[in-house]
Write a protein that holds these residues in place. Structure first.
Motif, PDB file in Angstrom:
ATOM      1  N   VAL A 263       0.859  -1.180   0.000  1.00 18.48           N
ATOM      2  CA  VAL A 263       0.000   0.000   0.000  1.00 18.48           C
ATOM      3  C   VAL A 263       0.897   1.231   0.000  1.00 18.48           C
ATOM      4  O   VAL A 263       1.986   1.215   0.576  1.00 18.48           O
ATOM      5  CB  VAL A 263      -0.946   0.008   1.231  1.00 18.48           C
ATOM      6  CG1 VAL A 263      -0.153   0.042   2.525  1.00 18.48           C
ATOM      7  CG2 VAL A 263      -1.928   1.160   1.162  1.00 18.48           C
ATOM      8  N   ARG A 264       0.468   2.280  -0.664  1.00 17.79           N
ATOM      9  CA  ARG A 264       1.212   3.535  -0.632  1.00 17.79           C
ATOM     10  C   ARG A 264       0.373   4.598   0.084  1.00 17.79           C
ATOM     11  O   ARG A 264      -0.854   4.621  -0.030  1.00 17.79           O
ATOM     12  CB  ARG A 264       1.607   3.997  -2.028  1.00 17.79           C
ATOM     13  CG  ARG A 264       0.474   4.313  -2.974  1.00 17.79           C
ATOM     14  CD  ARG A 264       0.976   4.800  -4.327  1.00 17.79           C
ATOM     15  NE  ARG A 264      -0.128   5.203  -5.201  1.00 17.79           N
ATOM     16  CZ  ARG A 264       0.026   5.767  -6.387  1.00 17.79           C
ATOM     17  NH1 ARG A 264       1.241   5.993  -6.860  1.00 17.79           N
ATOM     18  NH2 ARG A 264      -1.009   6.121  -7.112  1.00 17.79           N
ATOM     19  N   HIS A 265       1.049   5.452   0.828  1.00 14.60           N
ATOM     20  CA  HIS A 265       0.397   6.497   1.605  1.00 14.60           C
ATOM     21  C   HIS A 265       0.544   7.819   0.856  1.00 14.60           C
ATOM     22  O   HIS A 265       1.659   8.250   0.555  1.00 14.60           O
ATOM     23  CB  HIS A 265       1.024   6.593   2.993  1.00 14.60           C
ATOM     24  CG  HIS A 265       0.933   5.326   3.786  1.00 14.60           C
ATOM     25  ND1 HIS A 265      -0.142   5.033   4.604  1.00 14.60           N
ATOM     26  CD2 HIS A 265       1.759   4.250   3.853  1.00 14.60           C
ATOM     27  CE1 HIS A 265       0.035   3.851   5.156  1.00 14.60           C
ATOM     28  NE2 HIS A 265       1.178   3.351   4.716  1.00 14.60           N
ATOM     29  N   LEU A 266      -0.576   8.445   0.563  1.00 16.75           N
ATOM     30  CA  LEU A 266      -0.579   9.672  -0.225  1.00 16.75           C
ATOM     31  C   LEU A 266      -0.877  10.866   0.678  1.00 16.75           C
ATOM     32  O   LEU A 266      -1.765  10.807   1.538  1.00 16.75           O
ATOM     33  CB  LEU A 266      -1.627   9.593  -1.334  1.00 16.75           C
ATOM     34  CG  LEU A 266      -1.582   8.343  -2.216  1.00 16.75           C
ATOM     35  CD1 LEU A 266      -2.615   8.431  -3.332  1.00 16.75           C
ATOM     36  CD2 LEU A 266      -0.194   8.121  -2.786  1.00 16.75           C
ATOM     37  N   ALA A 267      -0.133  11.925   0.479  1.00 18.20           N
ATOM     38  CA  ALA A 267      -0.292  13.122   1.298  1.00 18.20           C
ATOM     39  C   ALA A 267      -0.054  14.356   0.441  1.00 18.20           C
ATOM     40  O   ALA A 267       0.496  14.280  -0.664  1.00 18.20           O
ATOM     41  CB  ALA A 267       0.671  13.097   2.488  1.00 18.20           C
ATOM     42  N   ALA A 268      -0.468  15.510   0.969  1.00 19.59           N
ATOM     43  CA  ALA A 268      -0.188  16.803   0.346  1.00 19.59           C
ATOM     44  C   ALA A 268       0.734  17.582   1.273  1.00 19.59           C
ATOM     45  O   ALA A 268       0.414  17.758   2.450  1.00 19.59           O
ATOM     46  CB  ALA A 268      -1.477  17.577   0.105  1.00 19.59           C
ATOM     47  N   VAL A 269       1.870  18.000   0.744  1.00 20.81           N
ATOM     48  CA  VAL A 269       2.783  18.862   1.491  1.00 20.81           C
ATOM     49  C   VAL A 269       2.462  20.291   1.063  1.00 20.81           C
ATOM     50  O   VAL A 269       2.623  20.649  -0.109  1.00 20.81           O
ATOM     51  CB  VAL A 269       4.247  18.501   1.198  1.00 20.81           C
ATOM     52  CG1 VAL A 269       5.193  19.487   1.881  1.00 20.81           C
ATOM     53  CG2 VAL A 269       4.538  17.079   1.669  1.00 20.81           C
ATOM     54  N   VAL A 270       1.994  21.095   2.021  1.00 20.00           N
ATOM     55  CA  VAL A 270       1.440  22.413   1.721  1.00 20.00           C
ATOM     56  C   VAL A 270       2.365  23.493   2.270  1.00 20.00           C
ATOM     57  O   VAL A 270       2.696  23.484   3.461  1.00 20.00           O
ATOM     58  CB  VAL A 270       0.026  22.568   2.315  1.00 20.00           C
ATOM     59  CG1 VAL A 270      -0.584  23.905   1.903  1.00 20.00           C
ATOM     60  CG2 VAL A 270      -0.867  21.408   1.890  1.00 20.00           C
ATOM     61  N   ARG A 271       2.762  24.395   1.398  1.00 22.41           N
ATOM     62  CA  ARG A 271       3.585  25.526   1.819  1.00 22.41           C
ATOM     63  C   ARG A 271       2.748  26.473   2.681  1.00 22.41           C
ATOM     64  O   ARG A 271       1.597  26.763   2.373  1.00 22.41           O
ATOM     65  CB  ARG A 271       4.111  26.274   0.586  1.00 22.41           C
ATOM     66  CG  ARG A 271       5.047  27.434   0.906  1.00 22.41           C
ATOM     67  CD  ARG A 271       5.296  28.273  -0.344  1.00 22.41           C
ATOM     68  NE  ARG A 271       5.902  27.495  -1.406  1.00 22.41           N
ATOM     69  CZ  ARG A 271       7.224  27.333  -1.551  1.00 22.41           C
ATOM     70  NH1 ARG A 271       8.045  27.924  -0.711  1.00 22.41           N
ATOM     71  NH2 ARG A 271       7.701  26.612  -2.543  1.00 22.41           N
ATOM     72  N   GLN A 272       3.339  26.964   3.763  1.00 22.61           N
ATOM     73  CA  GLN A 272       2.690  27.972   4.585  1.00 22.61           C
ATOM     74  C   GLN A 272       2.773  29.299   3.840  1.00 22.61           C
ATOM     75  O   GLN A 272       3.830  29.913   3.770  1.00 22.61           O
ATOM     76  CB  GLN A 272       3.377  28.076   5.950  1.00 22.61           C
ATOM     77  CG  GLN A 272       3.447  26.749   6.700  1.00 22.61           C
ATOM     78  CD  GLN A 272       2.102  26.291   7.256  1.00 22.61           C
ATOM     79  OE1 GLN A 272       1.058  26.511   6.638  1.00 22.61           O
ATOM     80  NE2 GLN A 272       2.113  25.663   8.410  1.00 22.61           N
ATOM     81  N   LEU A 273       1.647  29.742   3.299  1.00 24.96           N
ATOM     82  CA  LEU A 273       1.629  30.871   2.379  1.00 24.96           C
ATOM     83  C   LEU A 273       1.270  32.197   3.037  1.00 24.96           C
ATOM     84  O   LEU A 273       1.022  33.176   2.352  1.00 24.96           O
ATOM     85  CB  LEU A 273       0.640  30.593   1.245  1.00 24.96           C
ATOM     86  CG  LEU A 273       1.011  29.423   0.325  1.00 24.96           C
ATOM     87  CD1 LEU A 273      -0.127  29.123  -0.632  1.00 24.96           C
ATOM     88  CD2 LEU A 273       2.271  29.735  -0.459  1.00 24.96           C
ATOM     89  N   GLY A 274       1.226  32.240   4.356  1.00 28.45           N
ATOM     90  CA  GLY A 274       0.920  33.498   5.026  1.00 28.45           C
ATOM     91  C   GLY A 274      -0.539  33.874   4.842  1.00 28.45           C
ATOM     92  O   GLY A 274      -1.446  33.069   5.036  1.00 28.45           O
ATOM     93  N   ALA A 275      -0.783  35.119   4.421  1.00 31.29           N
ATOM     94  CA  ALA A 275      -2.157  35.605   4.343  1.00 31.29           C
ATOM     95  C   ALA A 275      -2.916  35.025   3.156  1.00 31.29           C
ATOM     96  O   ALA A 275      -4.135  34.904   3.195  1.00 31.29           O
ATOM     97  CB  ALA A 275      -2.155  37.133   4.267  1.00 31.29           C
TER      98      ALA A 275
END
Length: 299
Positions: A263-275
């Motif tokens: 099984v593969r684990h899928l995720a989203a790595v999200v940049r902290q974009l401020g406002a």
């Protein structure tokens, strides 16, 4: 302070292998390129090139500067794009990195819905299965173990688990089984559907090793579309992520794999974009909705 334009000219010389080639690629004169190099050497106090026959070669310092300037110039380019967007009246820009199976399963619907909600948003989609130069996308879809820490300045959002399945020809003896064990595939001709060192290939090989199976990969397709074609032609079987085995032709069948299944684990790595987080947060929410309700992709 280093001049970004001079750095760009310098990197072109390194990549092109010479002043004249860089000048041709940049649409400049060779004397202008040489002047930029001389100015950059004065600014840095470094010897960046050495004579080699009738040409020049970058020094070790130049190679380090070239490598280390990649991310800053990428950020500068991003800032330049922001200025352009503001000047043209657009509300912002969002980059999304994706892998192939997510691209075909989720990206078309995501882009359509996000664009309808943010008509002035500039969306840029980047295939992230190969090493990219420049900054990481604002949202990067990844295949990682669930405990992998996010990079600095980012957060990790779990999306889903994607169990692997077996794709076999419709006339294969196992085609009617519905579910098979990995050990049932002993002696089969295997068709790979990813690069040998890629994460999905490693997951499959590790799962097979855990049950004492050594797959015999006789065909290296390196992408799931081509692998499915080989299976349809009766060349062999292929073990691939379930997300990649959507919309199969009638000549093949997908079978579930009994535990212990890869099984593969899928995720989203999200940049902290401020406002300016609203489009990014909405994109993640839409992704989660698409995964939770697959039928929404067809509407």
């Amino acid at each position: 302070m280093l001049d970004p334009h001079r750095l760009t000219v310098f990197r072109s010389v390194v990549a092109s292998g010479g002043v004249q080639a860089a000048a041709d690629n940049l649409g400049m004169t060779s004397s202008a390129v040489s002047q930029h190099l001389a100015a950059l050497q004065r600014e840095t106090g470094l010897t960046l090139f050495q004579r080699a026959g009738r040409g020049i070669v970058p020094t070790e310092a130049a190679l380090v500067l070239d490598a280390q300037s990649d991310a800053p110039l990428g950020e500068w380019s991003r800032l330049d794009q922001v200025v352009g967007d503001l000047r043209d009246g657009r509300s912002g820009r969002l980059t999304i990195g994706y892998f192939a199976s997510a691209g075909s399963a989720w990206m078309p619907t995501l882009v359509r819905r996000l664009s309808s909600e943010y008509p002035d948003l500039v969306l840029e989609l980047v295939l992230n299965e190969f090493e990219q130069r420049g900054p990481r996308p604002d949202i990067d879809l990844v295949i990682d173990p669930p405990d992998t820490p996010p990079p600095a300045g980012h957060r990790r959002v779990r999306l889903t688990e994607d169990p692997f399945v077996v794709v076999v020809p419709r006339d294969h003896p196992l085609a009617g089984a519905g579910e098979v064990a990995l050990t049932d595939l002993r002696g089969e001709t295997w068709v790979s559907n990813d690069l040998p060192g890629a994460v999905c290939h490693r997951i499959v090989v590790a799962a097979c090793a855990a049950v004492g199976l050594r797959p015999r990969f006789s065909v290296q397709a390196q992408d799931h579309h081509t692998a499915i074609g080989f299976v349809a032609a009766g060349v062999g079987i292929s073990v691939m992520p379930g997300l990649a085995a959507r919309g199969l032709p009638g000549s093949v069948v997908r079978l579930a794999i009994a535990p212990p299944a890869p099984v593969r684990h899928l995720a989203a790595v999200v940049r902290q974009l401020g406002a300016s987080t609203a489009p990014a947060e909405r994109a993640v929410q839409l992704l989660q909705d698409l995964i939770a309700h697959p039928s929404a992709r067809r509407r």
